[in-house]
Design a protein around this motif. Structure first.
Motif, PDB file in Angstrom:
ATOM      1  N   LYS A 284      -4.048  -4.116  -4.220  1.00  0.00           N
ATOM      2  CA  LYS A 284      -4.921  -3.378  -4.952  1.00  0.00           C
ATOM      3  C   LYS A 284      -5.516  -2.433  -3.757  1.00  0.00           C
ATOM      4  O   LYS A 284      -5.731  -1.322  -3.792  1.00  0.00           O
ATOM      5  N   GLU A 285      -5.780  -3.097  -2.535  1.00  0.00           N
ATOM      6  CA  GLU A 285      -6.342  -2.549  -1.272  1.00  0.00           C
ATOM      7  C   GLU A 285      -5.444  -1.163  -1.003  1.00  0.00           C
ATOM      8  O   GLU A 285      -5.999  -0.285  -0.901  1.00  0.00           O
ATOM      9  N   THR A 286      -4.105  -1.482  -0.991  1.00  0.00           N
ATOM     10  CA  THR A 286      -3.204  -0.518  -0.638  1.00  0.00           C
ATOM     11  C   THR A 286      -2.988   0.726  -1.400  1.00  0.00           C
ATOM     12  O   THR A 286      -3.226   1.687  -1.104  1.00  0.00           O
ATOM     13  N   ALA A 287      -3.232   0.620  -2.756  1.00  0.00           N
ATOM     14  CA  ALA A 287      -3.302   1.389  -3.816  1.00  0.00           C
ATOM     15  C   ALA A 287      -4.760   2.401  -3.534  1.00  0.00           C
ATOM     16  O   ALA A 287      -4.512   3.447  -3.877  1.00  0.00           O
ATOM     17  N   GLU A 288      -5.832   1.879  -3.360  1.00  0.00           N
ATOM     18  CA  GLU A 288      -7.128   2.477  -3.134  1.00  0.00           C
ATOM     19  C   GLU A 288      -6.943   3.161  -2.023  1.00  0.00           C
ATOM     20  O   GLU A 288      -7.528   4.489  -1.853  1.00  0.00           O
ATOM     21  N   GLN A 289      -6.384   2.475  -0.869  1.00  0.00           N
ATOM     22  CA  GLN A 289      -5.962   3.500   0.294  1.00  0.00           C
ATOM     23  C   GLN A 289      -5.275   4.735   0.042  1.00  0.00           C
ATOM     24  O   GLN A 289      -5.520   5.806   0.833  1.00  0.00           O
ATOM     25  N   GLU A 290      -4.056   4.599  -0.659  1.00  0.00           N
ATOM     26  CA  GLU A 290      -3.309   5.750  -0.736  1.00  0.00           C
ATOM     27  C   GLU A 290      -4.169   6.768  -1.886  1.00  0.00           C
ATOM     28  O   GLU A 290      -4.057   8.009  -1.521  1.00  0.00           O
TER      29      GLU A 290
END
Length: 45
Positions: free
Chosen positions: A32-38
Protein backbone atom coordinates in the motif's frame (compact mmCIF):
# COMPACT_ATOMS: atom_id res chain seq x y z
CA UNK A 1 -25.48 -39.39 -17.07
CA UNK A 2 -21.82 -38.70 -17.91
CA UNK A 3 -21.69 -36.29 -14.93
CA UNK A 4 -22.46 -39.13 -12.53
CA UNK A 5 -19.65 -41.24 -13.99
CA UNK A 6 -17.25 -38.30 -13.70
CA UNK A 7 -18.15 -37.75 -10.03
CA UNK A 8 -17.59 -41.43 -9.26
CA UNK A 9 -14.10 -41.21 -10.76
CA UNK A 10 -13.45 -38.01 -8.81
CA UNK A 11 -14.55 -39.52 -5.50
CA UNK A 12 -12.22 -42.51 -5.81
CA UNK A 13 -9.19 -40.42 -6.89
CA UNK A 14 -6.20 -41.09 -4.63
CA UNK A 15 -4.70 -37.73 -3.62
CA UNK A 16 -1.74 -39.43 -1.91
CA UNK A 17 -0.24 -40.00 -5.38
CA UNK A 18 0.09 -36.27 -5.99
CA UNK A 19 3.47 -34.59 -5.63
CA UNK A 20 3.93 -31.88 -3.01
CA UNK A 21 4.96 -28.53 -4.49
CA UNK A 22 5.81 -25.13 -3.10
CA UNK A 23 4.05 -22.21 -4.73
CA UNK A 24 5.93 -18.99 -5.29
CA UNK A 25 4.33 -15.74 -6.31
CA UNK A 26 6.18 -14.49 -9.37
CA UNK A 27 4.59 -11.07 -9.63
CA UNK A 28 3.58 -9.89 -6.14
CA UNK A 29 1.38 -6.83 -5.81
CA UNK A 30 3.05 -3.69 -4.48
CA UNK A 31 2.47 -2.73 -0.87
CA UNK A 32 0.00 0.00 0.00
CA UNK A 33 2.89 2.34 0.82
CA UNK A 34 4.55 1.76 -2.56
CA UNK A 35 1.26 2.38 -4.37
CA UNK A 36 0.79 5.67 -2.48
CA UNK A 37 4.35 6.79 -3.29
CA UNK A 38 3.85 6.07 -6.99
CA UNK A 39 0.49 7.83 -6.97
CA UNK A 40 2.01 10.97 -5.47
CA UNK A 41 5.04 10.82 -7.80
CA UNK A 42 2.71 10.80 -10.80
CA UNK A 43 0.84 13.88 -9.58
CA UNK A 44 3.95 16.09 -9.66
CA UNK A 45 4.18 16.06 -13.50
Amino acid sequence: MSDKLGMAEFEKFDTSKLKKTETQEKNPLPSKETAEQEKHAGESY
